[in-house]
Design a protein around this motif. Structure first.
Motif, PDB file in Angstrom:
ATOM      1  N   ILE A 127      65.709  71.941  14.662  1.00 45.63           N
ATOM      2  CA  ILE A 127      66.228  71.671  12.723  1.00 45.63           C
ATOM      3  C   ILE A 127      65.728  70.720  12.001  1.00 45.63           C
ATOM      4  N   VAL A 128      65.389  69.272  12.544  1.00 46.57           N
ATOM      5  CA  VAL A 128      64.217  68.613  11.640  1.00 46.57           C
ATOM      6  C   VAL A 128      63.992  68.363  11.700  1.00 46.57           C
ATOM      7  N   GLY A 129      63.221  68.582  12.962  1.00 43.80           N
ATOM      8  CA  GLY A 129      61.640  68.706  12.879  1.00 43.80           C
ATOM      9  C   GLY A 129      60.954  69.665  11.159  1.00 43.80           C
ATOM     10  N   PHE A 130      61.902  71.257  11.614  1.00 41.47           N
ATOM     11  CA  PHE A 130      61.100  72.065  11.280  1.00 41.47           C
ATOM     12  C   PHE A 130      61.770  71.502   9.394  1.00 41.47           C
ATOM     13  N   SER A 131      63.082  70.694   9.381  1.00 42.97           N
ATOM     14  CA  SER A 131      62.858  70.177   7.812  1.00 42.97           C
ATOM     15  C   SER A 131      62.057  69.324   6.972  1.00 42.97           C
ATOM     16  N   ALA A 132      61.990  68.846   8.135  1.00 40.48           N
ATOM     17  CA  ALA A 132      60.935  67.708   7.931  1.00 40.48           C
ATOM     18  C   ALA A 132      59.397  68.075   7.500  1.00 40.48           C
ATOM     19  N   PHE A 133      58.974  69.446   7.972  1.00 39.94           N
ATOM     20  CA  PHE A 133      57.429  70.007   7.872  1.00 39.94           C
ATOM     21  C   PHE A 133      57.733  70.581   6.198  1.00 39.94           C
ATOM     22  N   PHE A 134      59.413  71.430   6.574  1.00 38.25           N
ATOM     23  CA  PHE A 134      58.754  71.424   4.748  1.00 38.25           C
ATOM     24  C   PHE A 134      59.428  70.533   3.259  1.00 38.25           C
ATOM     25  N   ILE A 135      59.136  69.451   4.026  1.00 41.69           N
ATOM     26  CA  ILE A 135      59.691  68.927   3.090  1.00 41.69           C
ATOM     27  C   ILE A 135      58.062  68.554   2.951  1.00 41.69           C
ATOM     28  N   LEU A 136      57.078  68.386   4.453  1.00 40.87           N
ATOM     29  CA  LEU A 136      55.659  68.039   3.966  1.00 40.87           C
ATOM     30  C   LEU A 136      55.157  68.118   2.968  1.00 40.87           C
ATOM     31  N   LEU A 137      55.591  69.658   2.825  1.00 41.95           N
ATOM     32  CA  LEU A 137      54.858  70.921   2.459  1.00 41.95           C
ATOM     33  C   LEU A 137      54.289  70.750   1.088  1.00 41.95           C
ATOM     34  N   PRO A 138      55.533  70.106  -0.081  1.00 44.45           N
ATOM     35  CA  PRO A 138      55.776  70.592  -1.217  1.00 44.45           C
ATOM     36  C   PRO A 138      54.653  69.138  -1.819  1.00 44.45           C
ATOM     37  N   LEU A 139      55.080  68.187  -1.230  1.00 42.15           N
ATOM     38  CA  LEU A 139      54.307  67.384  -0.906  1.00 42.15           C
ATOM     39  C   LEU A 139      52.583  66.915  -0.673  1.00 42.15           C
ATOM     40  N   ALA A 140      52.823  67.755  -0.127  1.00 42.15           N
ATOM     41  CA  ALA A 140      50.735  67.875   0.387  1.00 42.15           C
ATOM     42  C   ALA A 140      50.429  68.716  -0.611  1.00 42.15           C
ATOM     43  N   LEU A 141      51.138  70.106  -1.471  1.00 44.57           N
ATOM     44  CA  LEU A 141      50.699  71.000  -2.554  1.00 44.57           C
ATOM     45  C   LEU A 141      50.713  70.608  -3.481  1.00 44.57           C
ATOM     46  N   THR A 142      51.520  69.165  -3.806  1.00 48.95           N
ATOM     47  CA  THR A 142      51.396  68.166  -4.890  1.00 48.95           C
ATOM     48  C   THR A 142      50.507  67.181  -5.177  1.00 48.95           C
ATOM     49  N   SER A 143      49.260  67.145  -4.071  1.00 49.28           N
ATOM     50  CA  SER A 143      49.109  65.830  -4.356  1.00 49.28           C
ATOM     51  C   SER A 143      47.839  65.318  -4.999  1.00 49.28           C
ATOM     52  N   THR A 144      47.532  66.349  -5.907  1.00 47.41           N
ATOM     53  CA  THR A 144      46.353  66.461  -6.523  1.00 47.41           C
ATOM     54  C   THR A 144      46.806  65.678  -7.759  1.00 47.41           C
ATOM     55  N   LYS A 145      45.380  64.919  -8.542  1.00 44.17           N
ATOM     56  CA  LYS A 145      45.556  64.662  -9.939  1.00 44.17           C
ATOM     57  C   LYS A 145      46.442  65.632 -10.748  1.00 44.17           C
ATOM     58  N   TRP A 146      46.202  67.043 -11.016  1.00 40.39           N
ATOM     59  CA  TRP A 146      46.449  67.791 -12.150  1.00 40.39           C
ATOM     60  C   TRP A 146      48.488  68.000 -12.015  1.00 40.39           C
ATOM     61  N   SER A 147      48.937  68.139 -10.361  1.00 41.71           N
ATOM     62  CA  SER A 147      50.186  68.301 -10.132  1.00 41.71           C
ATOM     63  C   SER A 147      50.951  66.487 -11.000  1.00 41.71           C
ATOM     64  N   MET A 148      50.036  65.741 -10.722  1.00 43.62           N
ATOM     65  CA  MET A 148      50.569  64.854 -11.045  1.00 43.62           C
ATOM     66  C   MET A 148      50.754  64.282 -12.719  1.00 43.62           C
ATOM     67  N   LYS A 149      49.937  65.020 -13.194  1.00 41.33           N
ATOM     68  CA  LYS A 149      50.127  65.071 -14.731  1.00 41.33           C
ATOM     69  C   LYS A 149      50.659  66.665 -15.147  1.00 41.33           C
ATOM     70  N   ARG A 150      50.924  67.751 -14.626  1.00 39.40           N
ATOM     71  CA  ARG A 150      52.127  68.385 -14.344  1.00 39.40           C
ATOM     72  C   ARG A 150      53.149  68.005 -14.666  1.00 39.40           C
ATOM     73  N   LEU A 151      53.749  66.895 -13.427  1.00 40.52           N
ATOM     74  CA  LEU A 151      55.245  67.411 -13.206  1.00 40.52           C
ATOM     75  C   LEU A 151      56.038  66.038 -13.879  1.00 40.52           C
ATOM     76  N   GLY A 152      54.479  64.745 -14.079  1.00 37.29           N
ATOM     77  CA  GLY A 152      54.739  63.972 -14.663  1.00 37.29           C
ATOM     78  C   GLY A 152      56.114  62.861 -14.355  1.00 37.29           C
ATOM     79  N   ARG A 153      56.667  61.926 -14.175  1.00 42.94           N
ATOM     80  CA  ARG A 153      57.860  61.485 -13.930  1.00 42.94           C
ATOM     81  C   ARG A 153      58.798  62.076 -12.423  1.00 42.94           C
ATOM     82  N   ASN A 154      58.463  63.695 -12.613  1.00 41.30           N
ATOM     83  CA  ASN A 154      58.895  64.360 -11.210  1.00 41.30           C
ATOM     84  C   ASN A 154      58.186  64.237 -10.185  1.00 41.30           C
TER      85      ASN A 154
END
Length: 234
Positions: A127-154
């Motif tokens: 359960i905790v391992g699966f949860s850790a993976f699904f936290i890392l998933l959006p972090l990997a998807l938003t690792s681009t400069k475009w995502s940084m500008k799009r999300l701003g402070r968020n």
């Protein structure tokens, strides 16, 4: 007087390596576990178990290394290490993905029903391992400069969840090994130190020490002395 540039330094590859050597070393370090897996796969007695163990260890190691970048910059003032954070985080996600695929694919034949019934809903470490993976998933998807500008402070708030993923990954490892808990305890201690260094008073304390260090302090000229003008070479 004209100055000549060394042909070696003028080489664009050498110049790029000198400028981005931290990023290059981070990628080399991130690929070493994968190279060792590929090199030794055919010699393993238990390929499934070895693959699960090695990818899991690599994922936690890369995640903690990426989380260590900001505290190192805070304590030591070494800004050159900051470019290593992104590749290390992405390698953590890569090895976490291989870890999960190996477990679900080989052990359960990619059967979601069997995986849910036997593992995810029955075993707390899953359960905790699966949860850790699904936290890392959006972090990997938003690792681009475009995502940084799009999300701003968020973007920064979202990526602070990497610490939550780190805690869950260490718990996953701790509950999985059961007997010899040396490695997960070491990872847990390191993660705790990194979390403490992010607390505002602690961070300000170390920042203050850096500002007060002899190397950082500028000498104050004595009264009546005149500061010499900087030469063209300085």
């Amino acid at each position: 007087m004209t100055t000549s540039t060394s042909p070696l330094l003028a080489n664009p590859v050498i110049a790029y390596a000198r400028k981005h050597w931290v990023w290059i070393l981070a990628n080399i370090g991130g690929l070493i576990p994968l190279a060792l897996i590929i090199w030794g796969y055919n010699s393993w007695i238990d390929p499934v178990g070895e693959m699960t163990s090695r990818t899991g260890s690599a994922a936690i190691l890369m995640l903690i290394a990426s989380l260590a970048v900001t505290p190192i910059n805070t304590v030591l003032g070494w800004r050159q290490i900051i470019p290593a954070r992104k590749p290390l985080g992405l390698y953590a996600f890569l090895y976490a993905s291989l870890h999960l695929l190996n477990f679900v694919g080989i052990d359960y034949g990619f059967s979601l029903r069997a995986f849910l019934d036997d593992a995810l809903l029955q075993k707390r470490y899953m359960i905790v391992g699966f949860s850790a993976f699904f936290i890392l998933l959006p972090l990997a998807l938003t690792s681009t400069k475009w995502s940084m500008k799009r999300l701003g402070r968020n973007w920064k708030r979202l990526h602070q969840l990497a610490y939550v993923a780190g805690i869950l990954a260490v718990l996953h490892y701790l509950w999985l090994v059961k007997i010899d808990i040396t490695n997960p305890v070491i990872y847990g201690v390191i993660l705790t130190v990194l979390l403490v260094l992010r607390i505002t008073p602690v961070r300000k304390f170390f920042s203050g020490l850096r500002m007060k260090s002899p190397a950082k302090r500028q000498p104050v000229p004595r009264k009546g002395t005149v500061k010499a003008p900087m030469s063209a070479e300085g």
